[in-house]
Each structure stands twice: as C-alpha cells, then as structure tokens.
Scaffold this active site. Structure first.
Site, PDB file in Angstrom:
ATOM      1  N   PHE A 106       0.812  -1.222   0.000  1.00 40.69           N
ATOM      2  CA  PHE A 106       0.000   0.000   0.000  1.00 40.69           C
ATOM      3  C   PHE A 106       0.844   1.270   0.000  1.00 40.69           C
ATOM      4  CE2 PHE A 106       0.995   0.081   4.441  1.00 40.69           C
ATOM      5  CZ  PHE A 106       0.687   1.343   4.923  1.00 40.69           C
ATOM      6  N   LYS A 107       2.113   1.154   0.384  1.00 41.42           N
ATOM      7  CA  LYS A 107       2.967   2.332   0.431  1.00 41.42           C
ATOM      8  C   LYS A 107       3.153   2.960  -0.957  1.00 41.42           C
ATOM      9  CE  LYS A 107       3.697   1.726   4.855  1.00 41.42           C
ATOM     10  NZ  LYS A 107       4.957   1.427   5.489  1.00 41.42           N
ATOM     11  N   ASP A 108       2.857   2.208  -2.016  1.00 39.11           N
ATOM     12  CA  ASP A 108       2.972   2.767  -3.365  1.00 39.11           C
ATOM     13  C   ASP A 108       2.050   3.976  -3.556  1.00 39.11           C
ATOM     14  OD1 ASP A 108       4.915   1.037  -4.497  1.00 39.11           O
ATOM     15  OD2 ASP A 108       3.399  -0.511  -4.800  1.00 39.11           O
TER      16      ASP A 108
END
Length: 435
Positions: A106-108
């Site tokens: 999810f850090k993308d």
C-alpha cells in the site's frame, strides 16, 4: 492551504515548504490549518467517479494554487496506473487490496505521489533534494521505486537489520541509481529516531536539502486518503447510503490518520478499528487514556513493529489531545502472532482467500470488534501487502506453496547492496557527510 506544526513552535508553511522540509523545524509534524470539507453535492458528483477523479478532487483541496490543476491531474494519472480492487468476502465484509502497485504494498499510493510532488517542487527551485527515510519494510521499497528516475532527488533508506522479510529487504536494497540503503544494527524505532535527529541537526540541514518520505511527510499522508474516500463512496452507494467501517493494520499510524482525515472531510465513514500486533501503545491509550510507549516487539507482521508511532502526534492533534474523543471514532485491538496465523488459516478455509499477516491482524480485529458492536454497515479490511511478500508466514499457516509474482522473483535474483551502520546518530551523520 497553510500547514503548521503539531508542536506549534514553527512558522506556518505552504504545501511546498512542508513537503520539502518533511519534519517541521521544531520537530513537530505538519498538519493542515483546517481539514477541507466536501459538501453533499460534491460527494454526490464523485459517487460514480473513477479512482483518479476522486484522488484529484481531494488533492486539489490541499494543493490550492501551488500546482496548476492540469499538472496535478497528470501527476495523479501517472501515479495510479493500477487497480484498487474491493474483494467481497461476504455480504458486508470486504478486503480493499492495496497491493497492486509496483512494489505490491500500500505504500505505493503515498510514495509515488510524494516522489512526483517532490520532483515538481525541486524542479521549480533547481536544487538537489535528499530524501531520508526510516522503514520497517514496505515504505523503503515503495520510496526506492517511487523516486527512480525523478530528477534532482536522491534517497537514503534506513532499515533494521534482520527485522524485515527477505523480499522486502531485496526490494529496498537493489534499486540502485539514486537510492542508497543503510542497514542499521537496531530496530525500526532506532531508525526513526536517527532520521528525526538528522532533521533537527542544523549543520546537516545547512549542507543538505533534506526531506522525508515517511508518513511524517504531509505529501505522503494526503494520498493515503484517496483509497478510503473511493471505497467509502462506492460501498455507501451499494448499501443504501450506509456509512463504512474500516479496519486498519496499524504500525506508525499514518494509514489510520489518513482515514480519519477522509472521514472528517465528509466521506461516508462511520468508525475505525486500529488493528495492532503486540506493539499496542495506541491500543492501550484508547482503552486507558494513557500513552505509554514500550520497546518494540518483533512479530510476524513486521511492518507494524513500532513501539512509539510518529503519527500518533497527528491523531492527538486532530482529537484535541482527548482520549475519549479519539475513542469515539477509533477502537483499538491487538493480535498476538498465534492468532494471526490462526486467522490466515480460518480465512483461507472459509473464503478460499489468502491474507498476509498484516491483513490478518486487520481481519481478526474486525471480528473482535463485531462481537460487541452490532451493525449493518459494510466493513472494509485494508490489505496492505501481497501475501507473497511474507511467504514464510503463509507456508507456516497453510502449508501450501504460493506463486511469487514475476516482479518479486526478479528482485530476488539481484545482488543486495547495503552500508551497515550502528544505531547511533553519529554513524548516520558521518555517512551524510560523504554525500
């Protein structure tokens, strides 16, 4: 939009200044002077909108006139070329899969947006920006790949040696180019402390234009509101206008803070579950009203192994330092590793669906909350990483092999490149002097 420090001792800043500084000069975290609101009419127009349009609607309220709208929309479109599926488990339980970006985490969502915002502001000023990042796993790889090819930037990653998964380590140590990985002999809290010390070191800041890509950076936080808003609009429409419950795997609490911002902007969200592992400082605060951080405990959900989360300062600010007010919107639960593995097994047996350990903590916490809270509101568990990134835990829980996506397998074949340092700011400062 003006941003000011949670410590209230720094001069208020524009988004550009807040982004390029990362941490405020007084050591506080930047927060918006006011949380922008969406009217019922604006929300109705966005109900059927694609993800990029919802993201753009939110982003332009925070950027104001600092970035031309056509350039901002181009940034949004360039960032979010991948899907954000809502996987239905049963009639009112959904998993929002946030792992379809380049690094399968999810850090993308935050790192790609921040990279392009930083690049835009660096281009305006014609200066070299040094991005200093502490990571417990997925942040580092997302930042490394997010900033690849972004002109006028270089990235220095600090990660705790032996405390991230092999796939995570390979991702954050093989990017090369303008990315350097520092392998710290300590835990994530040590890495985070060292980064904060660098931002407070005036000698270092005179030599380097430093910013951070951790969720302490406001331009990492803002884009994390996008997927809450989009999912809430979609599910509210499908469930006769009901608001949505989100269960959020929580480590540094940036993800949860972004969700709270989305709710306070007016998106149809009814409640949050802060799903922690054995690192339960915020869980205990929500239950007891006292914030007493403890040393980090290593768990299977490694990205959540944070004893003293930075973004808790933002949550306290938003809720006026009132534990009861915070607990009205957020319920905290912690899950031991044994129950994490049991949840992975249970969900697979019941739904034929494989969860990574972080998502399993989120699902377990939702089930715990439901035992004492009856509601027909649709509920969403945020799935923060592809299960293949934690293949050892999946094999322990299920005893099956799962395929490794091609983009991860190619990373495994690369040669790791790191610089080992001790968990002392002196070692980091010495390294930064060589840049």
């Amino acid at each position: 939009m003006i941003f000011y420090s949670t410590n209230k001792s720094s001069v208020p800043a524009s988004l550009k200044k807040a982004t390029l500084e990362g941490l405020a000069p007084d050591g506080g975290l930047y927060v918006p002077s006011e949380i922008p609101a969406f009217s019922p009419g604006e929300l109705e127009l966005l109900q059927n909108a694609p993800f990029t349009d919802v993201a753009f609607a939110i982003a332009k309220k925070f950027t104001g006139d600092e970035i031309p709208h056509d350039r901002l929309y181009a940034i949004i479109e360039e960032c979010y070329t991948f899907d954000t599926p809502l996987h239905k488990l049963d009639g009112k339980t959904f998993v929002e899969e946030l792992f379809h970006g380049p690094t399968l985490a999810f850090k993308d969502y935050g790192a790609r947006f921040l990279a392009r915002m930083t690049g835009y502001f660096a281009e305006e000023d014609q200066k070299l920006i040094t991005i200093l990042v502490a990571t417990s796993g997925d942040t580092g790889s997302a930042v490394a790949y997010g900033f690849q090819g972004i002109a006028n930037t270089r990235v220095v990653l600090l990660y705790p040696s032996g405390k991230v998964s092999r796939l995570q380590e390979q991702q954050l140590t093989t990017a090369g180019g303008n990315v350097t990985a520092l392998e710290v002999n300590g835990d994530f809290d040590d890495c985070q402390r060292m980064v904060k010390q660098a931002f407070m070191d005036q000698d270092t800041r005179r030599r380097l234009t430093l910013t951070s890509a951790n969720s302490i950076n406001i331009s990492r936080l803002i884009p994390q509101t996008f997927y809450y808003a989009w999912a809430a609009l979609k599910l509210s429409k499908e469930h006769s206008g009901r608001k949505v419950v989100f269960s959020v795997p929580s480590g540094n609490y940036g993800n949860l803070t972004a969700g709270v911002l989305a709710m306070k902007m007016g998106f149809p969200i009814s409640h949050f579950i802060a799903a922690a592992n054995a690192n339960d400082s915020v869980t205990r605060y929500l239950d007891e009203g006292r914030y007493e951080p403890r040393p980090t405990i290593r768990t299977l959900s490694t990205a959540m192994d944070v004893g003293n989360p930075s973004n808790f300062a933002r949550l306290q600010h938003i809720y006026h330092y009132n534990a009861l007010e915070m607990a009205h919107d957020i319920s905290g639960y912690s899950t031991p590793d044994s129950e994490t593995l049991e949840t992975i097994r249970g969900v697979y047996d019941r739904y034929d669906y494989i969860m990574d350990p972080h998502t399993a903590v989120g699902y377990h916490s939702l089930e715990a909350w439901r035992r004492t809270h009856r509601t027909d509101d649709p509920s969403v568990v945020l799935s923060t990483a592809h299960p293949a990134k934690f293949i050892e835990s999946i094999q322990d829980a299920l005893g099956i092999e799962i395929p490794i996506p091609g983009r991860l397998q190619s990373v495994l074949d690369k040669q790791k490149s790191t610089t080992p340092i001790d968990a002392s700011y002196r070692d980091l400062a010495t390294f930064l002097e060589t840049l």
